[in-house]
Design a protein around this motif. Structure first.
Motif, PDB file in Angstrom:
ATOM      1  N   TYR A   1      -5.335  13.652   2.598  1.00 29.47           N
ATOM      2  CA  TYR A   1      -6.691  13.101   2.641  1.00 29.47           C
ATOM      3  C   TYR A   1      -7.506  13.764   3.745  1.00 29.47           C
ATOM      4  CZ  TYR A   1     -10.475   9.901   3.854  1.00 29.47           C
ATOM      5  OH  TYR A   1     -11.709   9.388   4.158  1.00 29.47           O
ATOM      6  N   ASN A   2      -6.918  13.880   4.939  1.00 29.06           N
ATOM      7  CA  ASN A   2      -7.631  14.490   6.055  1.00 29.06           C
ATOM      8  C   ASN A   2      -7.949  15.955   5.755  1.00 29.06           C
ATOM      9  OD1 ASN A   2      -8.659  13.864   8.762  1.00 29.06           O
ATOM     10  ND2 ASN A   2      -7.248  15.476   9.447  1.00 29.06           N
ATOM     11  N   ARG A   3      -6.974  16.647   5.122  1.00 32.98           N
ATOM     12  CA  ARG A   3      -7.214  18.052   4.774  1.00 32.98           C
ATOM     13  C   ARG A   3      -8.382  18.173   3.781  1.00 32.98           C
ATOM     14  NH1 ARG A   3      -8.988  21.725   2.517  1.00 32.98           N
ATOM     15  NH2 ARG A   3      -8.024  23.626   1.688  1.00 32.98           N
ATOM     16  N   SER A   4      -8.516  17.190   2.873  1.00 31.30           N
ATOM     17  CA  SER A   4      -9.566  17.253   1.852  1.00 31.30           C
ATOM     18  C   SER A   4     -10.961  17.208   2.466  1.00 31.30           C
ATOM     19  CB  SER A   4      -9.401  16.113   0.849  1.00 31.30           C
ATOM     20  OG  SER A   4      -9.747  14.858   1.439  1.00 31.30           O
ATOM     21  N   LEU A   5     -11.053  16.729   3.693  1.00 34.19           N
ATOM     22  CA  LEU A   5     -12.345  16.629   4.374  1.00 34.19           C
ATOM     23  C   LEU A   5     -12.719  17.920   5.093  1.00 34.19           C
ATOM     24  CD1 LEU A   5     -11.909  13.070   5.949  1.00 34.19           C
ATOM     25  CD2 LEU A   5     -12.967  13.675   3.758  1.00 34.19           C
ATOM     26  N   TYR A   6     -11.744  18.835   5.218  1.00 34.55           N
ATOM     27  CA  TYR A   6     -11.968  20.099   5.938  1.00 34.55           C
ATOM     28  C   TYR A   6     -12.628  21.119   5.024  1.00 34.55           C
ATOM     29  CZ  TYR A   6     -10.923  24.498   8.288  1.00 34.55           C
ATOM     30  OH  TYR A   6     -11.030  25.749   8.863  1.00 34.55           O
TER      31      TYR A   6
ATOM     32  N   ALA B   1       7.676   6.002   3.652  1.00 35.13           N
ATOM     33  CA  ALA B   1       6.778   6.246   4.782  1.00 35.13           C
ATOM     34  C   ALA B   1       6.458   7.735   4.951  1.00 35.13           C
ATOM     35  CB  ALA B   1       7.402   5.701   6.065  1.00 35.13           C
ATOM     36  N   ILE B   2       7.432   8.598   4.699  1.00 36.21           N
ATOM     37  CA  ILE B   2       7.193  10.036   4.857  1.00 36.21           C
ATOM     38  C   ILE B   2       6.175  10.527   3.826  1.00 36.21           C
ATOM     39  CG2 ILE B   2       8.244  12.322   4.678  1.00 36.21           C
ATOM     40  CD1 ILE B   2      10.773  11.155   5.891  1.00 36.21           C
ATOM     41  N   LYS B   3       6.332  10.066   2.587  1.00 41.10           N
ATOM     42  CA  LYS B   3       5.371  10.464   1.552  1.00 41.10           C
ATOM     43  C   LYS B   3       3.986   9.889   1.848  1.00 41.10           C
ATOM     44  CE  LYS B   3       8.751  11.085  -2.176  1.00 41.10           C
ATOM     45  NZ  LYS B   3       8.649  12.555  -2.184  1.00 41.10           N
ATOM     46  N   ALA B   4       3.952   8.698   2.406  1.00 46.18           N
ATOM     47  CA  ALA B   4       2.665   8.109   2.791  1.00 46.18           C
ATOM     48  C   ALA B   4       1.995   8.950   3.873  1.00 46.18           C
ATOM     49  CB  ALA B   4       2.885   6.679   3.291  1.00 46.18           C
ATOM     50  N   TYR B   5       2.800   9.429   4.812  1.00 46.27           N
ATOM     51  CA  TYR B   5       2.301  10.311   5.873  1.00 46.27           C
ATOM     52  C   TYR B   5       1.679  11.556   5.236  1.00 46.27           C
ATOM     53  CZ  TYR B   5       2.570  12.095  10.747  1.00 46.27           C
ATOM     54  OH  TYR B   5       2.294  12.545  12.016  1.00 46.27           O
TER      55      TYR B   5
ATOM     56  N   ALA C   1       1.907  -9.324  10.386  1.00 48.50           N
ATOM     57  CA  ALA C   1       1.990  -8.788   9.027  1.00 48.50           C
ATOM     58  C   ALA C   1       0.698  -8.090   8.620  1.00 48.50           C
ATOM     59  CB  ALA C   1       2.304  -9.910   8.046  1.00 48.50           C
ATOM     60  N   ASP C   2      -0.442  -8.551   9.167  1.00 46.33           N
ATOM     61  CA  ASP C   2      -1.721  -7.952   8.770  1.00 46.33           C
ATOM     62  C   ASP C   2      -2.003  -6.637   9.505  1.00 46.33           C
ATOM     63  OD1 ASP C   2      -2.236  -8.974  11.274  1.00 46.33           O
ATOM     64  OD2 ASP C   2      -3.978 -10.177  10.675  1.00 46.33           O
ATOM     65  N   ARG C   3      -1.035  -6.186  10.295  1.00 48.69           N
ATOM     66  CA  ARG C   3      -1.139  -4.868  10.937  1.00 48.69           C
ATOM     67  C   ARG C   3      -0.046  -3.921  10.432  1.00 48.69           C
ATOM     68  NH1 ARG C   3      -4.909  -4.376  14.836  1.00 48.69           N
ATOM     69  NH2 ARG C   3      -5.880  -6.308  15.567  1.00 48.69           N
ATOM     70  N   GLN C   4       0.540  -4.272   9.297  1.00 45.11           N
ATOM     71  CA  GLN C   4       1.579  -3.439   8.705  1.00 45.11           C
ATOM     72  C   GLN C   4       1.185  -3.045   7.281  1.00 45.11           C
ATOM     73  OE1 GLN C   4       5.740  -4.690   9.521  1.00 45.11           O
ATOM     74  NE2 GLN C   4       4.821  -6.494  10.507  1.00 45.11           N
ATOM     75  N   ILE C   5       1.120  -1.759   7.045  1.00 42.59           N
ATOM     76  CA  ILE C   5       0.820  -1.222   5.716  1.00 42.59           C
ATOM     77  C   ILE C   5       2.151  -0.881   5.059  1.00 42.59           C
ATOM     78  CG2 ILE C   5      -0.309   0.623   4.423  1.00 42.59           C
ATOM     79  CD1 ILE C   5      -2.288   0.904   6.744  1.00 42.59           C
ATOM     80  N   VAL C   6       2.531  -1.675   4.070  1.00 37.80           N
ATOM     81  CA  VAL C   6       3.851  -1.510   3.444  1.00 37.80           C
ATOM     82  C   VAL C   6       3.777  -0.498   2.303  1.00 37.80           C
ATOM     83  CG1 VAL C   6       5.784  -2.663   2.332  1.00 37.80           C
ATOM     84  CG2 VAL C   6       4.432  -3.884   4.067  1.00 37.80           C
TER      85      VAL C   6
ATOM     86  N   LYS D   1      -8.350  -0.274   5.643  1.00 43.18           N
ATOM     87  CA  LYS D   1      -8.384  -0.619   4.220  1.00 43.18           C
ATOM     88  C   LYS D   1      -8.434   0.631   3.343  1.00 43.18           C
ATOM     89  CE  LYS D   1     -10.197  -5.253   4.890  1.00 43.18           C
ATOM     90  NZ  LYS D   1     -11.207  -6.281   4.551  1.00 43.18           N
ATOM     91  N   LYS D   2      -9.121   1.673   3.835  1.00 45.31           N
ATOM     92  CA  LYS D   2      -9.130   2.945   3.124  1.00 45.31           C
ATOM     93  C   LYS D   2      -7.728   3.564   3.154  1.00 45.31           C
ATOM     94  CE  LYS D   2     -10.789   6.683   1.144  1.00 45.31           C
ATOM     95  NZ  LYS D   2     -11.203   6.692  -0.278  1.00 45.31           N
ATOM     96  N   LEU D   3      -7.040   3.407   4.263  1.00 45.99           N
ATOM     97  CA  LEU D   3      -5.669   3.923   4.366  1.00 45.99           C
ATOM     98  C   LEU D   3      -4.764   3.278   3.326  1.00 45.99           C
ATOM     99  CD1 LEU D   3      -5.107   4.164   8.227  1.00 45.99           C
ATOM    100  CD2 LEU D   3      -4.987   6.048   6.602  1.00 45.99           C
ATOM    101  N   CYS D   4      -4.929   1.977   3.122  1.00 48.41           N
ATOM    102  CA  CYS D   4      -4.124   1.291   2.101  1.00 48.41           C
ATOM    103  C   CYS D   4      -4.366   1.908   0.729  1.00 48.41           C
ATOM    104  CB  CYS D   4      -4.457  -0.201   2.076  1.00 48.41           C
ATOM    105  SG  CYS D   4      -3.831  -1.118   3.497  1.00 48.41           S
ATOM    106  N   GLU D   5      -5.618   2.246   0.483  1.00 46.88           N
ATOM    107  CA  GLU D   5      -5.967   2.889  -0.794  1.00 46.88           C
ATOM    108  C   GLU D   5      -5.322   4.278  -0.895  1.00 46.88           C
ATOM    109  OE1 GLU D   5     -10.008   4.910  -2.509  1.00 46.88           O
ATOM    110  OE2 GLU D   5     -10.215   2.933  -1.569  1.00 46.88           O
ATOM    111  N   ILE D   6      -5.370   5.027   0.192  1.00 47.90           N
ATOM    112  CA  ILE D   6      -4.832   6.388   0.205  1.00 47.90           C
ATOM    113  C   ILE D   6      -3.334   6.399  -0.075  1.00 47.90           C
ATOM    114  CG2 ILE D   6      -4.343   8.374   1.717  1.00 47.90           C
ATOM    115  CD1 ILE D   6      -7.042   7.688   3.143  1.00 47.90           C
ATOM    116  N   VAL D   7      -2.610   5.430   0.511  1.00 44.33           N
ATOM    117  CA  VAL D   7      -1.148   5.428   0.375  1.00 44.33           C
ATOM    118  C   VAL D   7      -0.652   4.485  -0.727  1.00 44.33           C
ATOM    119  CG1 VAL D   7      -0.862   6.056   2.798  1.00 44.33           C
ATOM    120  CG2 VAL D   7      -0.834   3.635   2.150  1.00 44.33           C
ATOM    121  N   ASP D   8      -1.587   3.985  -1.537  1.00 48.46           N
ATOM    122  CA  ASP D   8      -1.236   3.109  -2.665  1.00 48.46           C
ATOM    123  C   ASP D   8      -0.489   1.857  -2.219  1.00 48.46           C
ATOM    124  OD1 ASP D   8      -2.283   4.980  -4.565  1.00 48.46           O
ATOM    125  OD2 ASP D   8      -0.447   6.152  -4.354  1.00 48.46           O
ATOM    126  N   SER D   9      -0.991   1.206  -1.182  1.00 47.06           N
ATOM    127  CA  SER D   9      -0.378  -0.017  -0.676  1.00 47.06           C
ATOM    128  C   SER D   9      -1.231  -1.230  -1.037  1.00 47.06           C
ATOM    129  CB  SER D   9      -0.223   0.050   0.847  1.00 47.06           C
ATOM    130  OG  SER D   9       0.230  -1.183   1.363  1.00 47.06           O
TER     131      SER D   9
END
Length: 441
Positions: free
Chosen positions: A95-100, A85-89, A76-81, A7-15
């Motif tokens: 996000y991961n870098r921000s934690l370093y 996709a590259i920009k989402a990556y 469908a509930d295992r797919q983050i649309v 659910k946090k991932l959905c927030e990160i990638v604006d899905s």
């Protein structure tokens, strides 16, 4: 990567996708590398579309998939649309870098990026734990992958960034957010994609657009358009540290390879070490142990089938004109009692300048002490045309049969042979691979 909920991932990638609540600790874009619990990013490439593998990887145990459209026959509930996709990556990597919490060093340049990155890693390893880009994984997929795999226990993270068009570095560096940004050099690589040479310098200078406030910009002050690089760095609030022939730490430096480009790499590294407040003298001594990388100037002593030995310089990764000229001039100045041979493949992405650049390389060879020249690909005929009868010459339309010719017909005891050309256009790396296999002692 650091554990993150779906659910946090959905927030990160604006899905807006509604997904099951699971934790993710690993992300991949290659369906063959997916393990249970992974997040799979479905990327549409020139040859393959990751969406074709979504159902399969979810069945294999992948926890979730990032997709640009819902895939049938998959939950469908295992797919983050997402829209892209590259920009989402990239956003997930950011996000991961921000934690370093350690020091992040971003690096780009027209030539020698990967070698310099490895040398930076090698030098910093004396002072702490280092995590760095794997190989030359430096593009719109490689950089997010690097950021997603950051070792949070590392003291330093080194991220290489490449580009072939305006705006690419700007996007990548927005994910990297470096504390230190390095530009090794500016050459007219990928010139066919730019209106002029200066445009390449501006594209490289994009690395300063997301540098941390008060961060360090390390710039080769002898390179083309160095003043533009310095100006852009200062405009973005960076402290500029220059390096070059007349500006580098004054320490004793003995390198395994004596070419001028190797000294520039070392000066770059030493300038970084000094700027970070680390031991420059210890680093200089340590750099004497650093050797060239495979495909980027590595040397091998190999045996000939009929007896005798020769030296192979494997510089087959890049065929960029300045790098080719540097490699030829380095061989020219190298003390060697046997014959000096060059095997040169075409140079790519030069646009309208292609003919002139191939002629320029030929003129450099003509003035050198090179004894034998082997040209590969039609573009190299312009290079051969610059040579006179004092040099033995051979021509091949492509790399087919070249390794057999070299081994069985051309090479003699005590020869030294340089192989260099555009990796994907001339494919001379396949020739070096064959020579290495056949010449093992």
């Amino acid at each position: 990567m650091q554990k993150v909920s779906s659910k946090k991932l959905c927030e990160i990638v604006d899905s807006a996708s509604v997904v099951v609540d699971v934790d993710i600790e690993n992300i991949v874009s290659d369906s063959r590398a997916v393990n249970k619990g992974d997040l799979f990013v479905a990327i549409k490439g020139e040859k393959n579309d990751g969406h074709d593998y979504v159902a399969e990887v979810l069945k294999k145990g992948a926890a979730m998939a990032v997709v640009e459209h819902l895939v049938e026959n998959a939950p469908a509930d295992r797919q983050i649309v997402v829209e892209n996709a590259i920009k989402a990556y990239g956003k997930i990597g950011a996000y991961n870098r921000s934690l370093y919490k350690g020091v992040v060093i971003g690096l780009t340049g027209s030539a020698g990026k990967t070698t310099t990155k490895e040398e930076v890693k090698f030098a910093l390893s004396k002072f702490g734990k280092v995590y760095a880009t794997n190989g030359n994984f430096n593009n719109h997929i490689g950089v997010p992958a690097t950021l997603c795999k950051i070792d949070m226990d590392a003291d330093y993270v080194v991220v290489e960034m490449g580009m072939s068009a305006k705006g690419e570095i700007e996007e990548l560096v927005s994910y990297v957010q470096p504390d230190v940004a390095i530009i090794t050099n500016v050459y007219p690589m990928h010139i066919e994609f730019f209106e002029n040479f200066e445009g390449i310098a501006e594209a490289k200078a994009e690395i300063f657009k997301s540098i941390k406030k008060g961060g360090l910009a390390i710039i080769n002050e002898d390179t083309n358009f160095a003043q533009i690089l310095k100006k852009r760095a200062e405009e973005n609030g960076a402290k500029v540290v220059g390096f070059g022939k007349n500006n580098h730490p004054n320490v004793e430096l003995k390198l395994a390879d004596c070419g001028e480009h190797n000294y520039y790499n070392a000066w770059c590294v030493l300038s970084l070490i000094k700027a970070l407040g680390l031991d420059v003298n210890a680093t200089a001594e340590h750099l004497s142990l650093f050797n060239a990388l495979p495909g980027r100037g590595a040397k091998y002593d190999l045996k000939l089938p009929k007896g005798g030995e020769y030296t192979l310089i494997d510089d087959s990764y890049s065929g960029q004109p300045e790098a080719m000229i540097i490699a030829i001039e380095t061989l020219d100045k190298m003390p060697h009692s046997g014959r000096k041979i060059v095997v040169l493949g075409k140079m790519a992405e030069l646009g309208k300048t292609s003919k002139a650049r191939h002629i320029e390389v030929g003129q450099v060879v003509a003035k050198s002490s090179i004894d034998v020249v082997v040209a590969v690909c039609p573009e190299m005929k312009d290079m051969l045309a610059q040579l006179d009868a004092s040099k033995e010459t051979h021509y091949f339309e492509n790399k087919d049969g070249l390794d057999e010719f070299l081994i069985n017909n051309l090479l003699q005891n005590n020869d030294i042979v340089l192989i260099k050309g555009a990796r994907y256009s001339s494919k001379l790396y396949q020739v070096t691979d064959a020579l290495l296999e056949k010449g093992k002692k």
